[in-house]
Each structure stands twice: as C-alpha cells, then as structure tokens.
Design a protein around this motif. Structure first.
Motif, PDB file in Angstrom:
ATOM      1  N   MET A  30     -11.245  12.047  -1.038  1.00 32.99           N
ATOM      2  CA  MET A  30     -10.725  11.800  -2.385  1.00 32.99           C
ATOM      3  C   MET A  30      -9.945  10.509  -2.520  1.00 32.99           C
ATOM      4  SD  MET A  30      -7.502  12.660  -4.122  1.00 32.99           S
ATOM      5  CE  MET A  30      -7.080  13.052  -5.825  1.00 32.99           C
ATOM      6  N   TRP A  31      -9.308  10.014  -1.467  1.00 33.21           N
ATOM      7  CA  TRP A  31      -8.425   8.851  -1.636  1.00 33.21           C
ATOM      8  C   TRP A  31      -9.053   7.527  -1.219  1.00 33.21           C
ATOM      9  CZ3 TRP A  31      -4.700   8.044  -4.782  1.00 33.21           C
ATOM     10  CH2 TRP A  31      -3.857   9.087  -5.196  1.00 33.21           C
ATOM     11  N   ALA A  32     -10.381   7.506  -1.092  1.00 37.22           N
ATOM     12  CA  ALA A  32     -11.016   6.222  -0.770  1.00 37.22           C
ATOM     13  C   ALA A  32     -11.351   5.496  -2.056  1.00 37.22           C
ATOM     14  CB  ALA A  32     -12.270   6.470   0.052  1.00 37.22           C
ATOM     15  N   VAL A  46       6.031   4.387   3.250  1.00 37.74           N
ATOM     16  CA  VAL A  46       5.960   5.709   3.880  1.00 37.74           C
ATOM     17  C   VAL A  46       6.212   6.775   2.817  1.00 37.74           C
ATOM     18  CG1 VAL A  46       7.139   7.247   5.488  1.00 37.74           C
ATOM     19  CG2 VAL A  46       6.565   4.939   6.198  1.00 37.74           C
ATOM     20  N   LYS A  47       5.343   7.781   2.803  1.00 34.49           N
ATOM     21  CA  LYS A  47       5.441   8.824   1.772  1.00 34.49           C
ATOM     22  C   LYS A  47       5.040  10.156   2.383  1.00 34.49           C
ATOM     23  CE  LYS A  47       0.717   8.276  -0.017  1.00 34.49           C
ATOM     24  NZ  LYS A  47      -0.118   7.756  -1.102  1.00 34.49           N
ATOM     25  N   HIS A  48       5.260  11.279   1.690  1.00 34.62           N
ATOM     26  CA  HIS A  48       6.040  11.465   0.488  1.00 34.62           C
ATOM     27  C   HIS A  48       7.354  12.067   0.923  1.00 34.62           C
ATOM     28  CE1 HIS A  48       1.721  11.750  -0.501  1.00 34.62           C
ATOM     29  NE2 HIS A  48       2.032  11.200  -1.656  1.00 34.62           N
ATOM     30  N   PHE A  49       8.403  11.326   0.765  1.00 29.38           N
ATOM     31  CA  PHE A  49       9.690  11.706   1.342  1.00 29.38           C
ATOM     32  C   PHE A  49      10.405  12.718   0.468  1.00 29.38           C
ATOM     33  CE2 PHE A  49      12.831  11.162   4.443  1.00 29.38           C
ATOM     34  CZ  PHE A  49      14.079  10.978   3.879  1.00 29.38           C
ATOM     35  N   THR A  67       0.848  -1.203   0.000  1.00 29.35           N
ATOM     36  CA  THR A  67       0.000   0.000   0.000  1.00 29.35           C
ATOM     37  C   THR A  67       0.876   1.242   0.000  1.00 29.35           C
ATOM     38  OG1 THR A  67      -1.609   1.343   1.190  1.00 29.35           O
ATOM     39  CG2 THR A  67      -0.184  -0.038   2.543  1.00 29.35           C
ATOM     40  N   PHE A  68       0.455   2.255  -0.732  1.00 26.22           N
ATOM     41  CA  PHE A  68       1.184   3.536  -0.728  1.00 26.22           C
ATOM     42  C   PHE A  68       0.705   4.354   0.475  1.00 26.22           C
ATOM     43  CE2 PHE A  68       3.138   2.511  -4.534  1.00 26.22           C
ATOM     44  CZ  PHE A  68       2.272   2.342  -5.597  1.00 26.22           C
ATOM     45  N   SER A  69       0.977   3.833   1.633  1.00 25.98           N
ATOM     46  CA  SER A  69       0.543   4.448   2.890  1.00 25.98           C
ATOM     47  C   SER A  69       1.420   3.874   3.992  1.00 25.98           C
ATOM     48  CB  SER A  69      -0.932   4.078   3.145  1.00 25.98           C
ATOM     49  OG  SER A  69      -1.395   4.671   4.334  1.00 25.98           O
TER      50      SER A  69
HETATM   51  C1  GLC Z   1      -0.115  10.155  -6.722  1.00 30.23           C
HETATM   52  C2  GLC Z   1       0.172  10.557  -5.290  1.00 30.23           C
HETATM   53  C3  GLC Z   1       0.699   9.439  -4.438  1.00 30.23           C
HETATM   54  C4  GLC Z   1       0.099   8.128  -4.913  1.00 30.23           C
HETATM   55  C5  GLC Z   1       0.669   7.858  -6.298  1.00 30.23           C
HETATM   56  C6  GLC Z   1       0.108   6.571  -6.911  1.00 30.23           C
HETATM   57  O1  GLC Z   1       0.264  11.183  -7.592  1.00 30.23           O
HETATM   58  O2  GLC Z   1       1.036  11.665  -5.100  1.00 30.23           O
HETATM   59  O3  GLC Z   1       0.367   9.742  -3.079  1.00 30.23           O
HETATM   60  O4  GLC Z   1       0.461   7.081  -4.026  1.00 30.23           O
HETATM   61  O5  GLC Z   1       0.425   8.933  -7.184  1.00 30.23           O
HETATM   62  O6  GLC Z   1      -1.249   6.725  -7.199  1.00 30.23           O
END
Ligand code: GLC
Length: 744
Positions: free
Chosen positions: A408-410, A185-188, A130-132
């Motif tokens: 927005m991110w759900a 972990v993001k966004h570094f 996951t990007f989280s």
């Molecule tokens: C987006 C976001 C990032 C997300 C990535 C993949 O532009 O900045 O948070 O994980 O692209 O969708």
C-alpha cells in the motif's frame, strides 16, 4: 547560510510569517497536479498564510517540484523556500520489499544500502524529507500497518531504524548539497499497539512496557540523528501523542536530547477534539504547541489559532520562535537557502530511476526477505531438466502475473516496471510452463468497501463468464502439469493504513483454489504474497512447499524465479510470529512466563492455555527454512560468571549438513531467569549470518556484556540485575536457552 544570519531572518519575520512556517498543506493548495486534498477539504487557511506555508507533502517529480517552488517563491516576501516532504517508505521509483519483509533479512546493512539508494532517486525527484523509517513495534497481525514495521523484536527494530536513518541521510550534512534526504522517525509512540489491531484505536500500557519494548526503535532513530519525528494518532497513557507533553518534551526532547523538528501525523491536531482532550481547534493548537509540536500537518489549527493564542498570552512568542527556528534550521541544513531546488533534476531522474544497480539491490533484498515456510521432500528448488524428463509447470493464481504487488505505501513506485512471476518465467530458457489466474484475490465479504469501490470504478471485477473460464482452465492446467506454482495472497487494499482485519486467512476463492488444485496436481508449491502474518493452517497442510515473499517489490518476479529454480536461496527468517488462529493475538516470542506456564502437553486446563488451540505460533519469530540444512552444536560459554565491565563469549558450532552452500541466520537468545520484575522467557540479543559451504562447519560467536542485560526494574532504573541467566544459540525463537552463567 550562517546561523547568525538565519537568526536575523527569523527575527525579521512577522507573526503571520512565523506561523506560516509551521503549517504543512496538501500539494493541490499550491497548484501541484494530481494532488487530492486530504481529510480536511476545507482547512480555512487564508491567502496571506497560504503564501507563507512552510512545507507541503507528497509533491514529487523534479519538474513539478521546481515549478511549485518557483511559483511559491515569486509570491513570497520572505523568500524562505518551501520544504517538500513525502511518504518514501520502502523505495521511490524502484520499490523494495515492504519493511516487514526487510525485517526478515536480519541484515541492517541491507536496509542502510537500500535507503541510501532510495534517497538518491527521491532527491533527484525533489524530495527533501521522507516520512520514514516507521519504528512501530508490532505484535498483532490484525493491524494493517504491520506492513510498514520491521517486526516484533525491540533489539532488531532499533538496529533497522538506525540503519535506515543513516542510509537516508548519508551525505545530508556533508559539503555535497543535494545529497541524501532528511528522515522522519514515526509514529511516536507505540502506534503499533492499537487495541484489537484496529487502526487508530486506543493504546494503553505500562510505562515499563512502553520503555522496554516500544521506545527503543524511536530512540535509536534519534541517536542516529534523524532530522524529524512524527507524532502518532494514538493515546499514550490517556493523552494523544500529539498533545502529550510528557512524551514529546520530557522523553523525546529532555531525556533523549532530540532537537529536530516534530511534525504531527495527518490532521492529528484537529483529532485532539475527537479524542476528547480539546474542545475546539484553538485548544487543540494550544495543547500541540505546549507538547512541542512544530509542524501542523494539514489542518487549520495552527493557521487559525496561534496568532490569537499569542495575543491572549496562552502561547508565548518565544515558544513560536523555538518552533520556527527548528524548521528554518532544517531548511538550512538541506541547503535550501543556497539552492531552493536542491537535488531536483530531470536529467538525474532519468539516469537514476530504476537503474540496474537499484534493480539488482531490489532483487537481492527480495531474496533476503523471502521466507521458506515449508519444503516437504525438498520439492524446492525445482530443476528444469532438458528433453523428455523436463517438468511441465503450471503457474496459477491471482499473483501469477500481477503488477500490483508492491504494498500500500509504494505510492511513488512504478507498477509498470514490476517484474511479475510470469514475465520472469518467460525469460527463463527451457522452461515449459503454462499459466492462468484461476480466481480473483477478493470476494465482497473480504472487504466491506469492495462493492462501492467497484461501483465507483476504482476496482474491476470479473463477470461470471470470465470467472468460470479461469476456474476451468486452472483445473485443466493442474491436471496436466507435473508441478503447480500457486501464486496466492492478501490483496494490496487489505493492508497498510486503515487495513485492519478480523479474519487472517487468504481471502477470496483462493483457499478453494488451493484445495481443488491439490486434488489434481502431483506437486504444489505456494508462493505467498502478504503484508502481515496470515493464518496458514490449510496452506501448511495442503502445499508441498510454501515460499512467503510478502510484497517483494519491483524485482519480485525475478527473485521468485531465482529462488524457485535454485539460483538463489531464500534467506528470510520471520520478523513476526505467525498465529494458528486470530484468537491467539497479540502473539509474540518474548512473552512472560506467567505463574502457570503451559508445557504444551499436560492434559490439565488449569494452566495459561487455550482449550482449543496450542499456545505456540504456527511459525515462530525468527523461523525460516533454507535449501541447505544445518546442525547446531551445544552452546559453549567461556566463563560461568559475568563481572560488571567484563564479558562472556558464547560459541556454538554450526554445520551445513546439506548438499548446497547456504547462509545460516544464527540467533542468540538470553533468558534473565529472575528479576525484580517479570522478564521475558527469552530475548534476542544477537544475530550472525554464516556463509557455509556444503558440509562446512563454522563457529558462531557472540560477546555477552552487562549492557545487553539491562532492563527497567522495579524502581524503573535501567540496569542489569545480578542473578542467573540462560543462553541459547538457535535457528529461530522456538529453542529453550539452557547454558547458564551468573551476573555478579
Ligand atoms: C498518514 C500516515 C503517515 C503518513 C502521513 C502523511 O496518515 O499515518 O504514516 O506519513 O499520513 O501521508
């Protein structure tokens, strides 16, 4: 697979096959359904490389993941499984409150539990990574991505990120293959400090501020064992993160010892050209590789340049192997070589998606994240009396019955499963209510692209007839009701990525609706939906009660009903300061004194102040009312000198002076009065949540150590400096620490 066999696998790969592992493509390039190409419609990736790409993003669903993986492996010579990554930010099918809301819980354990639940749903849907969590500290509400942050507090953000990594990755490395998902972990780094709160804008600050305030959350994620880190779009000290060797190598890998995978944000390598640090994709690829970026998300830079860069000796094959090794090792840790389908299981999806246990957790999280901002004359909780003195309730507003309340991110959530306020009210026996929307959320001037969205059919809007009918009905209901519940808020499309705003009032005709309802109704309670701090001066003045629910998730309506009618007490305390005016931004509690601190009252312009607005926020960090009331006793310190290696205990009695049991979020603030560099007027150093019965007194107790007092001094060494400190124990950050001790 044993690592020596993995090493042999790596050595047997061709250069093209190695480069393939470092490329991530959008799903539709792998025949996944419903996948839109991202910003790079033509990545220019050739067929041989496409057969060897290492990962894809936002392809989810057990059936789809299994099909895409099967087709991919059929065409692959190496049989190295594809990695499936996705934006699973605050829930999967079951959606929890947005992170900015969760940051109001002051309960990292809650975030750990909901990330663990999320990992179960998403692993069943075939997600591997996951990007989280997003660890970006935020201080400017104009930035739409405040939504995804846990707030303005470095210490709390670090606690939350640690908890989220642990929750997502629980079971990942144990024998239970298919358990947990890898976190990223993001966004570094420091993406939340975009100038003007304008997304993707320049970030520029001292190394001291970067290390003191912005890096702690990412570092906590690395220390918690996150498997991946994502580079941010922005510059850090004039160099975009994605090509920033100091940030990625010196800090992330060498100082912090991060040995996991580094992935770029979407198309960020190609954006090095637009930034002006690379003349073409080849130079961009070189910069990223030298900075230590392993995976190129959705550009053709690595695909079309790495082979040439190696041939020309600009990049060594050792550098290539290091990056590929980290990707293969992550796949191995996930058990993909033994089972390329890992946890993807349709039966398990059906069992886990939106299960009652997760819905209950979502409701708990919504209650613990909602913040009671106003409650004049104790309007809330409402009582539903029987018989003739039953209150007639009107539920009015665009969020009265809205499924689109997830933020927005759900993107993998199920809107149909959302419980709206109206639906929750319908379930409540004895509740006599009527409802209408009254107006829409937005007007064209609130969102520049709105007309084109409507033109493209991506957005509907009412016609004049509907607008007039809704308005009239809202006015009528307001006159007939005893209490009006006004469900208002920011529209989902205004927040999240690319959602930068210069005006932070509630949009559309909603403020007009509030003022007209106010003229007609005897009592008005506003339920406020938002993805960031808003300017609420009118709402504060006109409403009798204001309950901020953010975007409350799948169980939002049920949680709101429970809170409005007293079954639950809203427990949230603000994770971010709410400004009186946009002109105050950036605004945060742990600010420096300046040489001319303003006391808020002396009629003299020659202080650090505005001539047209107080310096203080409308609602401060850490603020939140409750249905009980509380009194705080003075701070007692068990010593006046803190020796190195020792500790001091700070205590304060907290009494529930209200008529009902409740939970009090007690906060410890410390001021380092003098340092070799200026220090914040206060810093949150601890929180304890006390369950207090009506009339009960408990002691809040905090242990203060030298370690808590460390900071980056004049010589950039991280340590505490001897001198005077002041301590406060408060219900929010507006208090002034006064109890003193000295660090030896
Ligand atoms: C987006 C976001 C990032 C997300 C990535 C993949 O532009 O900045 O948070 O994980 O692209 O969708």
């Amino acid at each position: 697979m044993k690592e020596e066999k993995l090493r042999e696998l790596l050595e047997a790969l061709s250069v093209t096959e190695k480069i393939g592992q470092l490329i991530q493509v959008p799903g539709n390039m792998l025949n996944a359904e419903g996948q839109e190409l991202g910003v790079r419609d033509e990545l220019g990736i050739g067929e041989e490389l496409l057969r060897n790409v290492g990962s894809t993003l936002n392809v989810v669903g057990a059936a789809q993941v299994r099909r895409v993986q099967e087709e991919y492996l059929k065409r692959s010579r190496t049989k190295i499984p594809l990695l499936f990554m996705a934006d699973i930010i605050y829930g999967f099918r079951t959606v929890y409150p947005i992170p900015l809301a969760l940051g109001c819980s002051f309960e990292p354990g809650l975030l750990r539990r909901l990330c663990e639940a999320t990992a179960k749903e998403s692993a069943a849907a075939g997600a591997h990574v996951t990007f989280s969590p997003m660890g970006d500290l935020v201080r400017d509400a104009r930035w739409g991505r405040c939504l995804e942050s846990t707030g303005e507090e470095p210490h709390m953000n670090a606690e939350y990120v640690k908890a989220m990594v642990e929750g997502f990755q629980k079971g990942l490395s144990e024998e239970g293959k298919g358990k947990g998902i890898a976190s990223c972990v993001k966004h570094f780094a420091a993406y939340g400090a975009a100038e003007g709160g304008r997304d993707y804008n320049t970030v520029d600050m001292s190394e001291r501020r970067l290390r003191q305030d912005y890096l702690p959350s990412y570092k906590a994620g690395v220390e918690a064992g996150c498997e991946m880190v994502m580079t941010s779009f922005n510059t850090v000290d004039g160099i975009p993160s994605t090509g920033n060797r100091w940030l990625m190598q010196d800090v992330l890998r060498n100082e912090w010892g991060f040995d996991g995978v580094v992935i770029t944000d979407y198309a960020a390598i190609a954006e090095l050209i637009a930034h002006g640090v690379a003349k073409d994709q080849k130079e961009a690829a070189r910069l990223a590789m030298e900075a230590g970026v392993d995976i190129d998300m959705c550009t053709g830079c690595y695909a079309n340049s790495l082979e040439q860069l190696i041939r020309e000796g600009m990049i060594s094959e050792e550098q290539l192997d290091e990056a590929v090794w980290r990707v293969l090792r992550l796949k191995n840790r996930l058990g993909l070589f033994e089972d390329p389908f890992r946890g993807a299981d349709e039966a398990l999806e059906r069992e886990l998606f939106l299960k009652d246990e997760f819905r209950a957790l979502a409701r708990e999280a919504a209650v613990k994240s909602s913040v009671l901002l106003e409650n004049k004359e104790g309007l809330l909780p409402l009582t539903v009396k029987e018989g003739e003195n039953r209150k007639k309730i009107a539920l009015i507003g665009p969020y009265a019955d809205r499924k689109d309340a997830l933020g927005m991110w759900a993107i993998h959530g199920d809107q149909k499963a959302v419980v709206t306020i109206r639906e929750a009210f319908e379930e409540m026996p004895g509740l006599d209510f009527s409802w209408t929307e009254g107006c829409e959320t937005l007007l064209p001037e609130d969102y520049a692209d709105l007309p084109s969205l409507i033109e493209r059919g991506e957005r509907t809007c009412w016609d004049e007839k509907k607008r007039a009918e809704e308005w009239d009905r809202a006015m009528t209901l307001s006159e007939e009701a005893d209490v009006v519940i006004l469900a208002l808020g920011e529209d989902t499309i205004q927040g999240g990525e690319g959602g930068s705003r210069t005006r932070l009032t509630i949009p559309g005709d909603q403020r007009k609706l509030l003022s007209e309802v106010r003229k007609r109704a005897s009592e008005v309670a506003v339920v406020l939906f938002a993805g960031r701090p808003l300017v609420l001066d009118e709402v504060k003045e006109l409403a009798d009660a204001v309950l901020l629910v953010w975007y409350p998730g799948t169980e939002g309506g049920a949680a709101i009903r429970d809170m409005l009618f007293g079954k639950s007490e809203p427990q949230g305390h603000l994770s971010m300061s709410f400004p009186r005016s946009v002109g105050q931004l950036p605004l945060y509690y742990n600010a420096f004194s300046t040489g001319r601190p303003y006391d808020g009252k002396t009629p003299n312009r020659f202080f650090s102040r505005y001539t047209d607005c107080p310096n203080t926020p409308l609602y401060p960090y850490g603020y939140g009312l409750s249905y009980h009331s509380a009194e705080y006793g003075p701070v007692q310190l068990d010593g006046s000198t803190l020796k190195r290696g020792g500790s001091i205990t700070a205590r304060a009695d907290v009494t529930n002076t209200g008529y009902r049991d409740g939970v009090e979020t007690v906060q410890l603030y410390i001021q380092d009065v003098t340092g070799s560099v200026v220090r914040p007027v206060k810093e949150l150093k601890g929180v304890v949540k006390l369950e207090l019965k009506a009339g009960e007194t408990k002691q809040a107790e905090f242990t203060i150590t030298e370690e808590m007092l460390r900071f980056y001094g004049k010589d950039m060494r991280y340590r505490a400096e001897p001198g005077l400190f002041r301590v406060g124990i408060f219900p929010d950050s507006s208090g002034v620490p006064e109890a003193e001790f000295t660090l030896e």
